[in-house]
Design a protein around this motif. Sequence first.
Motif, mmCIF file in Angstrom:
data_model
loop_
_atom_site.group_PDB
_atom_site.id
_atom_site.type_symbol
_atom_site.label_atom_id
_atom_site.label_comp_id
_atom_site.label_asym_id
_atom_site.label_seq_id
_atom_site.Cartn_x
_atom_site.Cartn_y
_atom_site.Cartn_z
ATOM 1 N N ASP A 117 -1.351 -19.248 -3.311
ATOM 2 C CA ASP A 117 -2.801 -19.092 -3.282
ATOM 3 C C ASP A 117 -3.244 -18.954 -1.833
ATOM 4 O O ASP A 117 -2.587 -19.482 -0.918
ATOM 5 C CB ASP A 117 -3.493 -20.292 -3.931
ATOM 6 N N PHE A 118 -4.353 -18.266 -1.616
ATOM 7 C CA PHE A 118 -4.847 -18.044 -0.262
ATOM 8 C C PHE A 118 -6.274 -18.538 -0.102
ATOM 9 O O PHE A 118 -7.121 -18.334 -0.973
ATOM 10 C CB PHE A 118 -4.823 -16.550 0.083
ATOM 11 N N ALA A 119 -6.527 -19.163 1.040
ATOM 12 C CA ALA A 119 -7.890 -19.438 1.482
ATOM 13 C C ALA A 119 -8.230 -18.365 2.508
ATOM 14 O O ALA A 119 -7.354 -17.779 3.119
ATOM 15 C CB ALA A 119 -7.983 -20.824 2.104
ATOM 16 N N GLY A 120 -9.525 -18.103 2.694
ATOM 17 C CA GLY A 120 -9.906 -17.094 3.670
ATOM 18 C C GLY A 120 -10.363 -15.808 3.020
ATOM 19 O O GLY A 120 -10.857 -15.830 1.887
ATOM 20 N N PRO A 121 -10.208 -14.682 3.749
ATOM 21 C CA PRO A 121 -9.489 -14.503 5.017
ATOM 22 C C PRO A 121 -10.261 -15.073 6.213
ATOM 23 O O PRO A 121 -11.465 -15.287 6.133
ATOM 24 C CB PRO A 121 -9.358 -12.980 5.125
ATOM 25 N N TYR A 122 -9.517 -15.272 7.312
ATOM 26 C CA TYR A 122 -10.139 -15.807 8.523
ATOM 27 C C TYR A 122 -10.048 -14.819 9.692
ATOM 28 O O TYR A 122 -10.623 -15.081 10.764
ATOM 29 C CB TYR A 122 -9.495 -17.142 8.918
ATOM 30 N N LEU A 123 -9.341 -13.690 9.502
ATOM 31 C CA LEU A 123 -9.273 -12.658 10.544
ATOM 32 C C LEU A 123 -8.860 -11.336 9.902
ATOM 33 O O LEU A 123 -7.991 -11.308 9.029
ATOM 34 C CB LEU A 123 -8.263 -13.033 11.632
ATOM 35 N N LEU A 124 -9.497 -10.243 10.341
ATOM 36 C CA LEU A 124 -9.107 -8.907 9.902
ATOM 37 C C LEU A 124 -8.430 -8.203 11.066
ATOM 38 O O LEU A 124 -9.039 -7.952 12.110
ATOM 39 C CB LEU A 124 -10.332 -8.103 9.447
ATOM 40 N N ALA A 125 -7.147 -7.894 10.891
ATOM 41 C CA ALA A 125 -6.378 -7.184 11.903
ATOM 42 C C ALA A 125 -5.956 -5.829 11.333
ATOM 43 O O ALA A 125 -6.214 -5.525 10.163
ATOM 44 C CB ALA A 125 -5.153 -7.997 12.318
ATOM 45 N N HIS A 126 -5.310 -5.019 12.150
ATOM 46 C CA HIS A 126 -4.854 -3.708 11.713
ATOM 47 C C HIS A 126 -3.431 -3.466 12.204
ATOM 48 O O HIS A 126 -3.104 -3.818 13.344
ATOM 49 C CB HIS A 126 -5.760 -2.604 12.265
ATOM 50 N N GLN A 127 -2.619 -2.865 11.376
ATOM 51 C CA GLN A 127 -1.272 -2.526 11.810
ATOM 52 C C GLN A 127 -1.345 -1.445 12.889
ATOM 53 O O GLN A 127 -2.110 -0.491 12.785
ATOM 54 C CB GLN A 127 -0.421 -2.031 10.648
ATOM 55 N N ASP A 128 -0.535 -1.620 13.915
ATOM 56 C CA ASP A 128 -0.517 -0.670 15.020
ATOM 57 C C ASP A 128 0.906 -0.548 15.553
ATOM 58 O O ASP A 128 1.842 -1.149 14.999
ATOM 59 C CB ASP A 128 -1.479 -1.127 16.126
ATOM 60 N N LEU A 129 1.055 0.197 16.619
ATOM 61 C CA LEU A 129 2.355 0.374 17.272
ATOM 62 C C LEU A 129 2.249 -0.062 18.726
ATOM 63 O O LEU A 129 1.234 0.186 19.391
ATOM 64 C CB LEU A 129 2.793 1.834 17.245
ATOM 65 N N LEU A 130 3.303 -0.698 19.215
ATOM 66 C CA LEU A 130 3.427 -0.995 20.638
ATOM 67 C C LEU A 130 4.546 -0.120 21.168
ATOM 68 O O LEU A 130 5.659 -0.115 20.629
ATOM 69 C CB LEU A 130 3.744 -2.470 20.868
ATOM 70 N N ALA A 135 5.034 6.571 26.684
ATOM 71 C CA ALA A 135 5.465 7.147 25.406
ATOM 72 C C ALA A 135 4.436 8.139 24.884
ATOM 73 O O ALA A 135 3.237 8.015 25.144
ATOM 74 C CB ALA A 135 5.703 6.051 24.391
ATOM 75 N N LYS A 136 4.913 9.128 24.100
ATOM 76 C CA LYS A 136 4.037 10.175 23.574
ATOM 77 C C LYS A 136 3.737 10.011 22.087
ATOM 78 O O LYS A 136 3.187 10.918 21.464
ATOM 79 C CB LYS A 136 4.661 11.537 23.832
ATOM 80 N N ILE A 137 4.100 8.861 21.518
ATOM 81 C CA ILE A 137 3.816 8.617 20.107
ATOM 82 C C ILE A 137 2.314 8.415 19.929
ATOM 83 O O ILE A 137 1.725 7.495 20.491
ATOM 84 C CB ILE A 137 4.582 7.387 19.591
ATOM 85 N N ILE A 138 1.687 9.309 19.182
ATOM 86 C CA ILE A 138 0.240 9.205 18.994
ATOM 87 C C ILE A 138 -0.155 9.127 17.523
ATOM 88 O O ILE A 138 -1.302 8.825 17.201
ATOM 89 C CB ILE A 138 -0.492 10.394 19.651
ATOM 90 N N LYS A 139 0.798 9.396 16.629
ATOM 91 C CA LYS A 139 0.532 9.313 15.203
ATOM 92 C C LYS A 139 1.684 8.598 14.513
ATOM 93 O O LYS A 139 2.804 8.579 15.022
ATOM 94 C CB LYS A 139 0.361 10.711 14.597
ATOM 95 N N GLY A 140 1.403 8.038 13.346
ATOM 96 C CA GLY A 140 2.444 7.338 12.615
ATOM 97 C C GLY A 140 3.631 8.221 12.284
ATOM 98 O O GLY A 140 4.786 7.794 12.368
ATOM 99 N N LYS A 141 3.361 9.484 11.942
ATOM 100 C CA LYS A 141 4.452 10.389 11.558
ATOM 101 C C LYS A 141 5.374 10.711 12.732
ATOM 102 O O LYS A 141 6.500 11.182 12.529
ATOM 103 C CB LYS A 141 3.893 11.674 10.965
#
Length: 277
Positions: A117-130, A135-141
């Motif tokens: 079970d979950f309480a919250g949410p307490y933060l909204l984040a987003h998946q990204d790339l480091l 580097a020239k990676i600009i898109k997921g593909k």
Amino acid sequence: MKLRKVTAAAAVVLALTVSATACSSNGKNGGGASGDKIKVGIKYDQPGLGLKQPDGSFSGFDVDVATYVAKQLGYKPNQIEFVETKSADRENALARGDVKFIVATYSITDERKQKVDFAGPYLLAHQDLLVKKNAKIIKGKDLNGKKLCSVTGSTSAQNITKTIAPHAQLQQYSGYSECIAGLQTGAVDAVTTDDSILAGFAAQDKYKGQFKLAGLKLSNENYGIGVKKGDTATVNKINTALEKMVKDGSWAAAVKKNFGPADYKNEPAPKIGQIVK
């Protein structure tokens, strides 16, 4: 007379025993009043979120949230025992009763809600790339054919292989520290997880200036506090605590304290029960 003395003494011992037992029981029922500890699952290797310092102390946004919530449940900071809970073991840790609740960048998903079970949410984040700064990676593909690192059991790894870049060479490690080290040495081309986590690593002194966030919002990650399945009472208490944390300004202060140095652009505090798809 001797018999009466022995009986009286026994009665005193019995009364003291019952009294001590009652005090102990009351302490458990009333939170941490009697010195009982509460075990809380966190990450140990996520700067800005959950990090164990060399001196044994803990820091990060998740740590601050966990401490605030535990206080609202009746526990003082010295009654909180933080337990390392890796991504792949979170559901099992709750089922076994190793921890009371988990605050460890734990994204709420339909699949996980079948087990906890979950309480919250307490933060909204987003998946990204480091990636490395040049580097020239600009898109997921652009990850197709590249060496990508994530952590075993994370939703980030699943998102990449299923929809974003199915031909990426995914390498899954037990912790993000290993992924970041691999990025630094060139063993991997990119690390993927939530932007909040990546920002924390990028802001560390030993990595400062070496990496950059790609700035891709590849998913919405609604961080929840995991609780053992069926423990509705604890979920309700935690939700009340989270609402209070936002209302009294403690949530905003924790965001600024932990994410400010990384120039992380956080989303506003989410409403309890509101999941952003």
